[in-house]
Design an enzyme around this catalytic site. Structure first.
Site, PDB file in Angstrom:
ATOM      1  N   THR A  26       0.849  -1.188   0.000  1.00 36.23           N
ATOM      2  CA  THR A  26       0.000   0.000   0.000  1.00 36.23           C
ATOM      3  C   THR A  26       0.884   1.236   0.000  1.00 36.23           C
ATOM      4  O   THR A  26       1.750   1.381   0.861  1.00 36.23           O
ATOM      5  CB  THR A  26      -0.885  -0.032   1.262  1.00 36.23           C
ATOM      6  OG1 THR A  26      -1.773  -1.140   1.124  1.00 36.23           O
ATOM      7  CG2 THR A  26      -1.667   1.244   1.445  1.00 36.23           C
ATOM      8  N   ALA A  59      -2.900  -3.855  -2.113  1.00 34.59           N
ATOM      9  CA  ALA A  59      -4.254  -4.147  -1.662  1.00 34.59           C
ATOM     10  C   ALA A  59      -5.209  -3.072  -2.180  1.00 34.59           C
ATOM     11  O   ALA A  59      -4.971  -1.881  -2.003  1.00 34.59           O
ATOM     12  CB  ALA A  59      -4.280  -4.176  -0.139  1.00 34.59           C
ATOM     13  N   HIS A 180      -6.810 -11.068   0.137  1.00 32.20           N
ATOM     14  CA  HIS A 180      -6.065 -10.575   1.319  1.00 32.20           C
ATOM     15  C   HIS A 180      -6.744 -11.108   2.591  1.00 32.20           C
ATOM     16  O   HIS A 180      -7.714 -10.545   3.072  1.00 32.20           O
ATOM     17  CB  HIS A 180      -6.055  -9.052   1.305  1.00 32.20           C
ATOM     18  CG  HIS A 180      -5.082  -8.417   2.249  1.00 32.20           C
ATOM     19  ND1 HIS A 180      -4.477  -9.102   3.290  1.00 32.20           N
ATOM     20  CD2 HIS A 180      -4.582  -7.160   2.310  1.00 32.20           C
ATOM     21  CE1 HIS A 180      -3.661  -8.277   3.941  1.00 32.20           C
ATOM     22  NE2 HIS A 180      -3.712  -7.092   3.369  1.00 32.20           N
ATOM     23  N   ASN A 183      -3.127  -9.814   8.104  1.00 33.25           N
ATOM     24  CA  ASN A 183      -2.850  -8.499   8.693  1.00 33.25           C
ATOM     25  C   ASN A 183      -4.016  -7.819   9.405  1.00 33.25           C
ATOM     26  O   ASN A 183      -4.081  -6.594   9.473  1.00 33.25           O
ATOM     27  CB  ASN A 183      -2.271  -7.556   7.623  1.00 33.25           C
ATOM     28  CG  ASN A 183      -0.887  -8.000   7.176  1.00 33.25           C
ATOM     29  OD1 ASN A 183      -0.287  -8.848   7.823  1.00 33.25           O
ATOM     30  ND2 ASN A 183      -0.387  -7.440   6.087  1.00 33.25           N
ATOM     31  N   TYR A 185      -7.234  -7.539   8.703  1.00 33.20           N
ATOM     32  CA  TYR A 185      -8.332  -6.950   7.930  1.00 33.20           C
ATOM     33  C   TYR A 185      -9.549  -7.883   7.945  1.00 33.20           C
ATOM     34  O   TYR A 185      -9.563  -8.887   8.643  1.00 33.20           O
ATOM     35  CB  TYR A 185      -7.845  -6.583   6.527  1.00 33.20           C
ATOM     36  CG  TYR A 185      -6.746  -5.536   6.597  1.00 33.20           C
ATOM     37  CD1 TYR A 185      -7.017  -4.257   7.085  1.00 33.20           C
ATOM     38  CD2 TYR A 185      -5.433  -5.834   6.248  1.00 33.20           C
ATOM     39  CE1 TYR A 185      -6.011  -3.298   7.194  1.00 33.20           C
ATOM     40  CE2 TYR A 185      -4.420  -4.882   6.350  1.00 33.20           C
ATOM     41  CZ  TYR A 185      -4.720  -3.608   6.830  1.00 33.20           C
ATOM     42  OH  TYR A 185      -3.732  -2.675   6.956  1.00 33.20           O
ATOM     43  N   ARG A 232      -3.524 -14.862   0.720  1.00 30.64           N
ATOM     44  CA  ARG A 232      -2.474 -14.455   1.666  1.00 30.64           C
ATOM     45  C   ARG A 232      -3.001 -14.531   3.092  1.00 30.64           C
ATOM     46  O   ARG A 232      -4.074 -14.008   3.395  1.00 30.64           O
ATOM     47  CB  ARG A 232      -2.034 -13.015   1.358  1.00 30.64           C
ATOM     48  CG  ARG A 232      -0.742 -12.657   2.070  1.00 30.64           C
ATOM     49  CD  ARG A 232      -0.187 -11.303   1.672  1.00 30.64           C
ATOM     50  NE  ARG A 232       1.263 -11.351   1.723  1.00 30.64           N
ATOM     51  CZ  ARG A 232       2.044 -10.332   2.055  1.00 30.64           C
ATOM     52  NH1 ARG A 232       1.522  -9.145   2.330  1.00 30.64           N
ATOM     53  NH2 ARG A 232       3.354 -10.467   2.114  1.00 30.64           N
ATOM     54  N   ASN A 240      -2.587  -4.746  13.230  1.00 28.75           N
ATOM     55  CA  ASN A 240      -3.917  -4.126  13.335  1.00 28.75           C
ATOM     56  C   ASN A 240      -4.809  -4.771  14.391  1.00 28.75           C
ATOM     57  O   ASN A 240      -5.997  -4.997  14.181  1.00 28.75           O
ATOM     58  CB  ASN A 240      -4.615  -4.140  11.965  1.00 28.75           C
ATOM     59  CG  ASN A 240      -3.880  -3.280  10.950  1.00 28.75           C
ATOM     60  OD1 ASN A 240      -3.609  -2.114  11.220  1.00 28.75           O
ATOM     61  ND2 ASN A 240      -3.527  -3.850   9.815  1.00 28.75           N
ATOM     62  N   ARG A 328       9.628  -4.258   1.741  1.00 29.62           N
ATOM     63  CA  ARG A 328      10.350  -2.991   1.916  1.00 29.62           C
ATOM     64  C   ARG A 328      11.543  -2.860   0.970  1.00 29.62           C
ATOM     65  O   ARG A 328      11.794  -1.782   0.445  1.00 29.62           O
ATOM     66  CB  ARG A 328      10.767  -2.859   3.382  1.00 29.62           C
ATOM     67  CG  ARG A 328       9.550  -2.645   4.281  1.00 29.62           C
ATOM     68  CD  ARG A 328       9.845  -2.866   5.741  1.00 29.62           C
ATOM     69  NE  ARG A 328      10.035  -4.285   6.034  1.00 29.62           N
ATOM     70  CZ  ARG A 328      10.287  -4.771   7.249  1.00 29.62           C
ATOM     71  NH1 ARG A 328      10.370  -3.940   8.265  1.00 29.62           N
ATOM     72  NH2 ARG A 328      10.442  -6.077   7.436  1.00 29.62           N
TER      73      ARG A 328
END
Ligand SMILES: Cc1cc2nc3c(=O)[nH]c(=O)nc-3n(C[C@H](O)[C@H](O)[C@H](O)COP(=O)(O)O)c2cc1C
Length: 374
Positions: A26, A59, A180, A183, A185, A232, A240, A328
């Site tokens: 993102t 995403a 997704h 993480n 969500y 994923r 989160n 990254r």
């Protein structure tokens, strides 16, 4: 020469020439008015495309309610499909393969993003704790609000939205889509008991908590074919406000159920870099997701999280994963596959430019051969 990372790999109908995957990232740089990709985004992805290399594009919310950050590109409008088509065409022109990650953030949102200023939706009315902050539509930080628990009869439309988003992605030319489920969500909110206290068929036992993930995956498969679908997951992650007390039975069930669907790949995030978007180091001495779940997953496995060249080569050579996704370092090294292949040094990433802005920290990272000439 990292031979395993640079050997070919079949993913679905595609033959990758190497196993250095670009992780979904993102970057919050879409067109502000339409939330569609714009020419700057085309340039960024084209810079990172390689012949036979897989990019998993960032995403992208499947619905306007599915967003929780400003200027994130969606995949629910015609303008967004047209914008993504330009990205896809540029990646294809360089011989790359590109999937799109399908996203709904659930409770990781704020009413300022929601149509009519409504509360974000979630499996249950359980807010993310005070130690984390929500982002508002004008980019400020605020306390997370109590989400509204979805009614059972609202869920089929949400599942269908993922299917429609997959059709939109295929219309934009994407080679496939990634669900997704990681993480913290929406999908992970359904999976985990700390965010799912439902008493209908979407909550309670593991089978019920996995139902939303599996229905979404099936809807996406119906839209574009199982061999164009990846999933994923982040078992043991803490991003989160997530975190299952005992992840092994939950994720074993989910992964065994996914085994039966014949999807193109499973993508697991190592817990050591869960929430890498917010902090450099998250946890130390945590289990390896790929080591734990490789024996359970029967298909292509992509590992991600905290990899550099040598550990990535070792993981692929040792059979713990079939490919490694880099986040990254793909931000700061547009030519990451070539750098890993030749052992060239990596440019460090600049965290303050991860989210939002223009070309700085986005399209202005040099490729190594230009740096070496200068
Ligand atoms: C700026 C940034 C944005 C991210 N956005 C996403 C995303 O859209 N979807 C996702 O699944 N993970 C996202 N992640 C997680 C990465 O895909 C990856 O799993 C994580 O960075 C760990 O890999 P790394 O150590 O190679 O960076 C993001 C991470 C960063 C740093």
């Amino acid at each position: 020469m990292p031979a395993a990372l640079f050997s070919p790999l079949h993913i679905g109908p595609y033959r990758l020439k190497h196993r250095v995957v670009m992780a979904p990232l993102t970057r919050m740089r879409a067109d502000k008015a339409t939330l569609a990709p714009r020419p700057l985004n085309v340039e960024y992805y084209a810079q990172r495309a390689t012949p036979g290399g897989l990019i998993i594009a960032e995403a992208s919310p499947v619905l306007p309610t599915g967003t929780g950050s400003p200027n994130v590109p969606g995949i629910y409008s015609e303008a967004q499909v047209a914008g993504w088509k330009r990205v896809v065409d540029a990646v294809h022109a360089k011989g790359g393969v590109i999937f799109l990650q399908l996203w709904h953030v659930g409770r990781v949102s704020h009413s300022s993003f929601q149509p009519g200023g409504a509360l974000p939706v979630a499996p249950s009315a359980i807010a993310i704790g005070d130690d984390l902050k929500a982002m508002t539509a004008d980019g400020k930080l605020a306390a997370y609000e109590m989400p509204r628990a979805l009614e059972t009869d609202e869920i089929p439309a949400l599942v269908a939205a993922y299917g429609q988003a997959a059709r939109n992605a295929i219309a934009a030319g994407f080679d496939g889509v990634e669900v997704h489920g990681a993480n913290g969500y929406l999908i992970e909110q359904f999976l985990q008991s700390r965010s799912n206290q439902r008493t209908d068929r979407y909550g309670g036992g593991i089978e019920n908590r996995c139902r939303f993930l599996l229905e979404v995956t099936q809807a996406v498969i119906a839209a574009c074919g199982a061999d164009k679908v990846g999933v994923r997951l982040s078992p043991y992650g803490i991003a989160n406000g997530s975190g299952e007390a005992d992840p092994m039975p939950l994720y074993t069930y989910a992964i065994e159920a996914l085994n039966k669907l014949g999807i193109a790949y499973l993508h697991l995030i190592e817990p050591r870099s869960s929430g890498a978007g917010r902090a450099d180091v998250n946890w130390q001495n945590v289990p390896s997701a790929i080591a734990l779940f490789r024996p359970i997953w029967k298909g292509v496995l992509i590992g991600a999280g905290g990899f550099t060249g040598e550990p990535a080569e070792a993981a692929v050579a040792g059979g713990q994963a079939d490919a490694i996704a880099f986040g990254r370092y793909f931000i700061s090294n547009p030519d990451l596959p070539a750098r890993l292949q030749h052992g060239w040094p990596l440019t460090p990433y600049n965290r303050p430019t991860f989210y939002g802005g223009e070309e700085k920290g986005y399209t202005d990272y040099p490729v190594y051969q230009e740096m070496a000439k200068a």
